[in-house]
Each structure stands twice: as structure tokens, then as C-alpha cells.
Design an enzyme around this catalytic site. Structure first.
Site, PDB file in Angstrom:
ATOM      1  N   ASP A 140     -37.991  44.755  54.928  1.00  0.00           N
ATOM      2  CA  ASP A 140     -37.199  43.515  54.905  1.00  0.00           C
ATOM      3  C   ASP A 140     -38.122  42.320  54.672  1.00  0.00           C
ATOM      4  O   ASP A 140     -38.989  42.047  55.496  1.00  0.00           O
ATOM      5  CB  ASP A 140     -36.442  43.384  56.237  1.00  0.00           C
ATOM      6  N   HIS A 151     -26.413  44.821  48.729  1.00  0.00           N
ATOM      7  CA  HIS A 151     -26.855  43.566  49.342  1.00  0.00           C
ATOM      8  C   HIS A 151     -27.765  42.762  48.409  1.00  0.00           C
ATOM      9  O   HIS A 151     -27.588  41.551  48.265  1.00  0.00           O
ATOM     10  CB  HIS A 151     -27.572  43.896  50.654  1.00  0.00           C
TER      11      HIS A 151
HETATM   12  C1  HEM Z   1     -32.708  41.028  50.775  1.00  0.00           C
HETATM   13  C2  HEM Z   1     -31.548  43.220  54.914  1.00  0.00           C
HETATM   14  C3  HEM Z   1     -28.812  39.424  56.172  1.00  0.00           C
HETATM   15  C4  HEM Z   1     -30.124  37.165  52.114  1.00  0.00           C
HETATM   16  C5  HEM Z   1     -32.629  41.947  51.774  1.00  0.00           C
HETATM   17  C6  HEM Z   1     -33.263  43.255  51.777  1.00  0.00           C
HETATM   18  C7  HEM Z   1     -32.948  43.848  52.943  1.00  0.00           C
HETATM   19  C8  HEM Z   1     -32.094  42.949  53.682  1.00  0.00           C
HETATM   20  C9  HEM Z   1     -33.394  45.217  53.419  1.00  0.00           C
HETATM   21  C10 HEM Z   1     -34.113  43.844  50.643  1.00  0.00           C
HETATM   22  C11 HEM Z   1     -35.576  43.532  50.811  1.00  0.00           C
HETATM   23  C12 HEM Z   1     -35.912  42.076  50.657  1.00  0.00           C
HETATM   24  O1  HEM Z   1     -35.940  41.518  49.554  1.00  0.00           O
HETATM   25  O2  HEM Z   1     -36.145  41.461  51.689  1.00  0.00           O
HETATM   26  C13 HEM Z   1     -30.716  42.359  55.619  1.00  0.00           C
HETATM   27  C14 HEM Z   1     -30.158  42.661  56.909  1.00  0.00           C
HETATM   28  C15 HEM Z   1     -29.399  41.582  57.268  1.00  0.00           C
HETATM   29  C16 HEM Z   1     -29.473  40.628  56.187  1.00  0.00           C
HETATM   30  C17 HEM Z   1     -30.420  43.932  57.711  1.00  0.00           C
HETATM   31  C18 HEM Z   1     -28.611  41.344  58.519  1.00  0.00           C
HETATM   32  C19 HEM Z   1     -28.845  41.932  59.686  1.00  0.00           C
HETATM   33  C20 HEM Z   1     -28.925  38.474  55.183  1.00  0.00           C
HETATM   34  C21 HEM Z   1     -28.270  37.195  55.182  1.00  0.00           C
HETATM   35  C22 HEM Z   1     -28.655  36.556  54.042  1.00  0.00           C
HETATM   36  C23 HEM Z   1     -29.531  37.452  53.318  1.00  0.00           C
HETATM   37  C24 HEM Z   1     -27.347  36.678  56.279  1.00  0.00           C
HETATM   38  C25 HEM Z   1     -28.292  35.178  53.537  1.00  0.00           C
HETATM   39  C26 HEM Z   1     -27.143  34.582  53.736  1.00  0.00           C
HETATM   40  C27 HEM Z   1     -30.951  38.008  51.425  1.00  0.00           C
HETATM   41  C28 HEM Z   1     -31.582  37.651  50.168  1.00  0.00           C
HETATM   42  C29 HEM Z   1     -32.316  38.771  49.766  1.00  0.00           C
HETATM   43  C30 HEM Z   1     -32.130  39.787  50.801  1.00  0.00           C
HETATM   44  C31 HEM Z   1     -31.470  36.320  49.439  1.00  0.00           C
HETATM   45  C32 HEM Z   1     -33.154  38.917  48.503  1.00  0.00           C
HETATM   46  C33 HEM Z   1     -32.269  39.349  47.370  1.00  0.00           C
HETATM   47  C34 HEM Z   1     -33.054  39.497  46.087  1.00  0.00           C
HETATM   48  O3  HEM Z   1     -33.578  40.599  45.817  1.00  0.00           O
HETATM   49  O4  HEM Z   1     -33.168  38.512  45.351  1.00  0.00           O
HETATM   50  N1  HEM Z   1     -31.914  41.800  52.956  1.00  0.00           N
HETATM   51  N2  HEM Z   1     -30.271  41.145  55.202  1.00  0.00           N
HETATM   52  N3  HEM Z   1     -29.662  38.607  54.039  1.00  0.00           N
HETATM   53  N4  HEM Z   1     -31.295  39.283  51.766  1.00  0.00           N
HETATM   54 FE1  HEM Z   1     -30.740  40.240  53.445  1.00  0.00          FE
END
Ligand code: HEM
Length: 401
Positions: free
Chosen positions: A215, A310
Site C-alpha cells: 500500500d 480500486h
Molecule cells: C491505491 C488500498 C482507501 C485512493 C491503492 C492500492 C492499495 C490500496 C492496495 C494499490 C497500491 C498503491 O498504489 O498504493 C486501500 C485500502 C483502503 C484504501 C485498503 C481502505 C482501507 C482509499 C481511499 C482513497 C484511496 C479512501 C481516496 C479517496 C487511492 C489512490 C491510489 C490507491 C489514489 C493510487 C491509484 C493509482 O494507481 O493511481 N489503495 N485504499 N484509497 N488508493 Fe487506496
């Protein structure tokens, strides 16, 4: 990739001094005498253009705490509190004892990369007679579909993020700040989070969350040309001027429905995110750092990164460029009555404007993201995080004086 080492380099390039001992990771290599590198001696300066605790990668411990000002608290009294707090945060970040209220909890330990970051909630401005100065960007976050927000664990006049690579050092800072607030502000809510301990992995890596995913991979990098504009309020013609060099922090306590999640086969978990669990590589191919190819198709014509994955729904490309620096911590607060862990992510995102950062992305995620079926947003906060203080000054001085 937002590796600890990469961030350090980038932080240096952005003019943010990092302690001689190597700052947040990297830790000074074993010395000539063969002694183990000292995690305790690593330090992050409190003073600077930006507050500490934003661009540095996560330390292993985080204490988030919101305070409400006492009835009758004045602007002058609040300014005095911010001065006391800033003085203490600067001393503790150097591993020096706090003035007054020194309780020996962190005795023997170095600063352990302690950072203390201060923010002001929307209600702060009413309580201090500064309503006219409240930034538009601090408008309350809208309600999102399926939100289950407990307001008693949300909001607050003042927000403090305390991070360190040692739990005693972090708790020590919390107690000092709480005691120094006595009479002016009292604790509204407090949450504890954690991340990887330095040295736990053979090499610096993106941390994993409690769903087991890497993450932080596609966070903006400090070396990106647009990084400063996306994360920090511009210096100079900033609006409002006292937020120059500052940022806005969105804080969401997001419980993970881990029993449901862990029942899902790994290949389906991977399609929920759009990345492989083992190494974080996008399902469009390559390694963790390969750019995601959202157009890529499987041999059967289906999208390699599914339509409701996601990373597709959250991507800047799908949200008019919306970008934020995610710097969350895992939390675990025991078990609920039904036996499910009360655990998840203390999501913290820094951005120059939440109205073009978090808000549109979360609006989209809440409707279209298959990950949202495994999450409950249970607390929420939005805070103006002013720019950093210069030596002798304090955080928020340009607003409060
Ligand atoms: C990407 C998990 C909540 C925005 C990711 C990734 C994971 C992840 C595993 C892919 C690896 C990375 O690029 O970091 C989670 C989990 C969440 C959560 C477990 C809640 C418990 C959120 C929320 C937002 C968000 C609330 C914004 C409102 C993003 C963005 C990316 C991302 C912008 C990058 C997307 C890209 O590749 O451009 N998240 N996330 N996430 N997440 Fe989350």
C-alpha cells in the site's frame, strides 16, 4: 515507488533537511566499528518550510489526537498553546527533554524519527474569532454513500499527528502535549496506528496494510514536477496567505471487514485492487513499479485491470488528475461483539486542496470501487495543516498573530 529511501532523497531535494542519522529509513549504515546502526538517533527536524510528518515515509508508530478548545479560550491563549507545543515538538524531535511536564517516559531513547504535525479543524476558526479567515478548502466533507461516521471520534478544533519509530517516544510526546494543553484544550478523540518496524524486511519496501496488500506504490513522488503543487499550498500567492507551504489532511478511520476479505480467494482479492498481492505488480503486467496499463486486455478480451478495481477507480487519470499523498497507518483496537477484529486503516491523505483531491475520488470510490464492499468509514476529519515553523517561531503564527 514511495520507498523510504526514495522519499528521503526526494525530501532532501525539496529542501527538507533530514537528520544526520539517516532520517526515517536507511538508518546510518553500520559504523566503521561494526556497531549496529542506531534507530534511536535518527531525527527529523521540526523546523522547515513544511511541517514534518508529511513527506517522510511512515514511522512504525502513530498517535492521532484531536483537541477541542476550552470554553472561553481566546486567540491569544491559543497562540500561546501553539507556541508551547511547537517548542516542545522541536525539542523532542532533537531528542532533548521537554520543558516542564518532563515525565521520563522516553528517558534513554533518542528521538527515533519523531515527527509532530499540527492541524486546525473548521470549528477552530469559530472558537478563536477567526471565522473570516477560514479557508474555503476547509468546507465540511460531504456525506458519502455508506458512510457510518461516529462524530464523537471525528472533527475537532485541533489535530495532532505524532509519529515515531518507538512507541514510548510517541506516547511521551502525546503526554507532554496533553499536559501543556491543560486549561486551554482537552482531548476529543485519540487513535493509535502502526506500520512496519524499520529493519523488519531485508530491504526497504512499500509497507503492507492489514488486507495484506502493498500500500503506497502509486503515491505521488517528491521528484514529480507536480508534487509540490499537488501536496502543498503554494508559497507566495497562497490563498489564504497564512497557509503558504501548508497542506490539507483528510483523516478517515476505515474499518476492514477482514472476515469477508479473507474468505475471498487470492485471485479475486487481486482483481478487487488491480494488483498482485505477492509483489504489488499491476494486473496489466510488469513489476510493482511498472506503470499501470488500464487499456490492457486479457486474451479473452476482458480488462486486465477490472472496471471496478480500486486502482482504476482511484487513478488520477479517472478523476481529472486528482492526486493526494497517502500516508496511512494500520490500527487494531481489539475485537467487536461479533468476534470480528476492530481493525483497518487510519487513512491520512495530504493535498493542496481536498475539493480537487480526496472529495471527487472518494465520491467515485464509494459508488464504483469493489474494495468498498469490504470497508466501513467510521470516523472522519479534515484539517488545515499550516506550513512549517522557523526556529523561534511556531506553527500557525501567521494566522494567530
Ligand atoms: C491505491 C488500498 C482507501 C485512493 C491503492 C492500492 C492499495 C490500496 C492496495 C494499490 C497500491 C498503491 O498504489 O498504493 C486501500 C485500502 C483502503 C484504501 C485498503 C481502505 C482501507 C482509499 C481511499 C482513497 C484511496 C479512501 C481516496 C479517496 C487511492 C489512490 C491510489 C490507491 C489514489 C493510487 C491509484 C493509482 O494507481 O493511481 N489503495 N485504499 N484509497 N488508493 Fe487506496
Amino acid at each position: 515507488v514511495l520507498t523510504r529511501r526514495g522519499l528521503l532523497g526526494a525530501a532532501g531535494a525539496a529542501g527538507l533537511a533530514v537528520g544526520a542519522a539517516g532520517g526515517v529509513f536507511g538508518r546510518a549504515a553500520a559504523g566503521d566499528d561494526g556497531a549496529a546502526p542506531s534507530l534511536g538517533a535518527a531525527s527529523v527536524p521540526f523546523h522547515g518550510v513544511h511541517q514534518a510528518g508529511i513527506v517522510q515515509n511512515q514511522q512504525s508508530q502513530a498517535l492521532l489526537v484531536a483537541f477541542d478548545l476550552a470554553t472561553g479560550a481566546t486567540r491569544a491563549g491559543t497562540a500561546a498553546l501553539m507556541r508551547r507545543w511547537s517548542d516542545s515538538a522541536a525539542r523532542l524531535a532533537e531528542g532533548r527533554p521537554a520543558t516542564g511536564h518532563e515525565n521520563q517516559i522516553a528517558l534513554d531513547a533518542g528521538p527515533c524519527s519523531l515527527t509532530v504535525t499540527f492541524g486546525f479543524g473548521a470549528s477552530f476558526f469559530d472558537r478563536t474569532g477567526l471565522a473570516a479567515a477560514r479557508p474555503e478548502a476547509l468546507a465540511p466533507l460531504p456525506d458519502f454513500p455508506d458512510d457510518a461516521i461516529d462524530r464523537s471520534r471525528s472533527d475537532g478544533d485541533l489535530w495532532v499527528q505524532i509519529c515515531a519509530d518507538d512507541a514510548l517516544v510517541a506516547f511521551h510526546a502525546l503526554r507532554v502535549l496533553q499536559q501543556q494543553a491543560a486549561g486551554t484544550a482537552s482531548v476529543r478523540w485519540q487513535m493509535s496506528g502502526f506500520s512496519r518496524s524499520p529493519g523488519a524486511t531485508a530491504r526497504p519496501m512499500t509497507t503492507r496494510n492489514l488486507m495484506g496488500q502493498l500500500d503506497g506504490t502509486n503515491n505521488p513522488r517528491a521528484s514529480d514536477a507536480s508534487f509540490a503543487a499537488k501536496v502543498f499550498v503554494p508559497a507566495g500567492p497562497a490563498d489564504p496567505a497564512w497557509m503558504s507551504g501548508g497542506s490539507y489532511a483528510v483523516v478517515r478511520r476505515i474499518r476492514m471487514l477482514l472476515d469477508n476479505w479473507e474468505n475471498l480467494p487470492v485471485d479475486r482479492q487481486e482483481r478487487v485492487i488491480g494488483r498482485r498481492k505477492s509483489d504489488g505488480a499491476p494486473l496489466s503486467g510488469g513489476t510493482e513499479t511498472t506503470a499501470v496499463d488500464l487499456a490492457r486486455q486479457n486474451p479473452d478480451g476482458t480488462l486486465a485491470v477490472p472496471a471496478d478495481a480500486h486502482i482504476r477507480v482511484a487513478a488520477p487519470a479517472a478523476n481529472s488528475g486528482a492526486t493526494m499523498l497517502r500516508r496511512g497507518f494500520s490500527y487494531h483496537d481489539g475485537f467487536r461483539a461479533d468476534g470480528a477484529p476492530d481493525a483497518g486503516l487510519l487513512f491520512i491523505a495530504f493535498q493542496s486542496d481536498p475539493l480537487t483531491g480526496f472529495v471527487p475520488v472518494q465520491r467515485k470510490l464509494a459508488g464504483a470501487d469493489s474494495l468498498s464492499r469490504f470497508l466501513r468509514h467510521e470516523a472522519s476529519g479534515l484539517y488545515a495543516v499550516p506550513g512549517g515553523a522557523a526556529p523561534g517561531g511556531y506553527v500557525g503564527q501567521a494566522l494567530l498573530e
